[in-house]
Scaffold this motif. Structure first.
Motif, PDB file in Angstrom:
ATOM      1  N   ASN A 121    -114.646  18.521  20.043  1.00 62.04           N
ATOM      2  CA  ASN A 121    -114.337  18.221  21.437  1.00 62.04           C
ATOM      3  C   ASN A 121    -113.651  19.412  22.081  1.00 62.04           C
ATOM      4  O   ASN A 121    -113.011  20.219  21.407  1.00 62.04           O
ATOM      5  N   GLN A 180    -115.247  10.221  24.804  1.00 60.36           N
ATOM      6  CA  GLN A 180    -114.033  10.951  24.430  1.00 60.36           C
ATOM      7  C   GLN A 180    -113.733  12.115  25.369  1.00 60.36           C
ATOM      8  O   GLN A 180    -112.578  12.565  25.443  1.00 60.36           O
ATOM      9  N   GLN A 181    -114.756  12.635  26.058  1.00 61.32           N
ATOM     10  CA  GLN A 181    -114.549  13.827  26.888  1.00 61.32           C
ATOM     11  C   GLN A 181    -115.482  13.824  28.109  1.00 61.32           C
ATOM     12  O   GLN A 181    -116.233  14.776  28.309  1.00 61.32           O
ATOM     13  N   ALA A 192    -115.170  16.985  30.570  1.00 60.70           N
ATOM     14  CA  ALA A 192    -115.745  18.222  30.038  1.00 60.70           C
ATOM     15  C   ALA A 192    -117.261  18.180  30.090  1.00 60.70           C
ATOM     16  O   ALA A 192    -117.912  19.170  30.441  1.00 60.70           O
TER      17      ALA A 192
END
Length: 276
Positions: free
Chosen positions: A124, A192-193, A196
């Motif tokens: 990540n 989770q991201q 990004a």
């Protein structure tokens, strides 16, 4: 002016329930199943690779197919993230993939990357940038120098958190040079991201206007039980599909399995497509 290349969109639903075939019954007795010849085992090489980019030393396992030592040919390479993980509670991810290649008689080199304990950092962002640099500037050159590889045919494979990097590596490389030709992201934990991913995908879109992306991205989702990332995987597929990236082969597959259980059938399916 018409676009010369378009995204090839493929949506395939697959199930992984094996059918049990009963032996013939009646007065004729049982019919013996044909004996399958065992595939040669191939050869293993273990490496320890320190990374200046990450500041960590990785244990790397390399599987060379049985045909490698008797040949002078170059081989495609598969890089397996989470290589030392035991998601099935028994075998490492590397061992499972190696057995798939061996049983299929697939002529490809498998590189298993250890360091699963660092997966949240390495796979990540922001840590994924340094780890991707490790892959492309340190590990791949080492593998290419030591083994006979087809430098234009490399696949990066990850699941769940490592599936994040297997997808976002495409976004990173599209703005510069492609180190991988195929990206396999199984049950990516994109939740989770999200920031990004959105930022990097937008940067890829802006940077590739008028350019082609001559690679393949396979997004795999599991559809059985709870706790899968199916929704997040499908959402990313729809986003990329709507972009109509020129030259990008975008594939989405689904398996009627749980989250972890999708890994091996997804890999076997992609191997059958890319390395028949």
């Amino acid at each position: 002016m018409p676009r010369l290349l378009t995204v090839r969109r493929v949506l395939i639903a697959l199930t992984t329930t094996a059918a049990l075939l009963a032996a013939g019954c009646g007065g004729g007795g049982e019919t013996a199943a044909p004996v399958q010849a065992a595939q040669p085992a191939g050869r293993m090489v273990s490496l320890t690779v320190p990374s200046q980019k990450v500041g960590f030393t990785y244990n790397i396992d390399v599987y060379l197919p049985a045909s490698y030592d008797a040949s002078s040919a170059a081989y495609p390479t598969i890089y397996a993230l989470d290589g030392d993980s035991r998601f099935d509670g028994i075998n490492t991810r590397f061992d499972n993939f190696r057995e798939t290649l061996r049983s299929k008689g697939t002529d490809a080199i498998l590189v298993g990357i250890g360091g699963t304990a660092r997966r949240l950092t390495d796979y990540n962002f922001p840590g994924a940038t340094a780890f991707h640099d490790f892959l492309t500037t340190e590990l791949i050159p080492l593998v290419d120098a030591r083994f006979r590889t087809v430098q234009g045919k490399r696949m990066l494979a990850g699941i769940s958190t490592s599936g994040n990097l297997a997808a976002t590596a495409l976004f990173l490389e599209a703005t510069s040079t492609f180190s991988f030709s195929h990206f396999l992201s199984t049950e990516g934990a994109f939740w989770q991201q999200p920031d990004a991913i959105n930022t990097l995908e937008q940067q890829m879109f802006d940077a590739t206007r008028g350019r082609t992306i001559p690679v393949t991205l396979v997004l795999v989702r599991a559809t059985a039980g709870t706790g899968t990332n199916a929704t997040y995987v499908h959402d990313l597929f729809l986003r990329l599909d709507a972009r109509r990236y020129a030259g990008l082969t975008l594939i989405e597959t689904s398996f009627a399995t749980g989250h972890v259980e999708s890994d091996n059938p997804a890999f076997a399916d992609v191997v059958g497509r890319i390395f028949p």
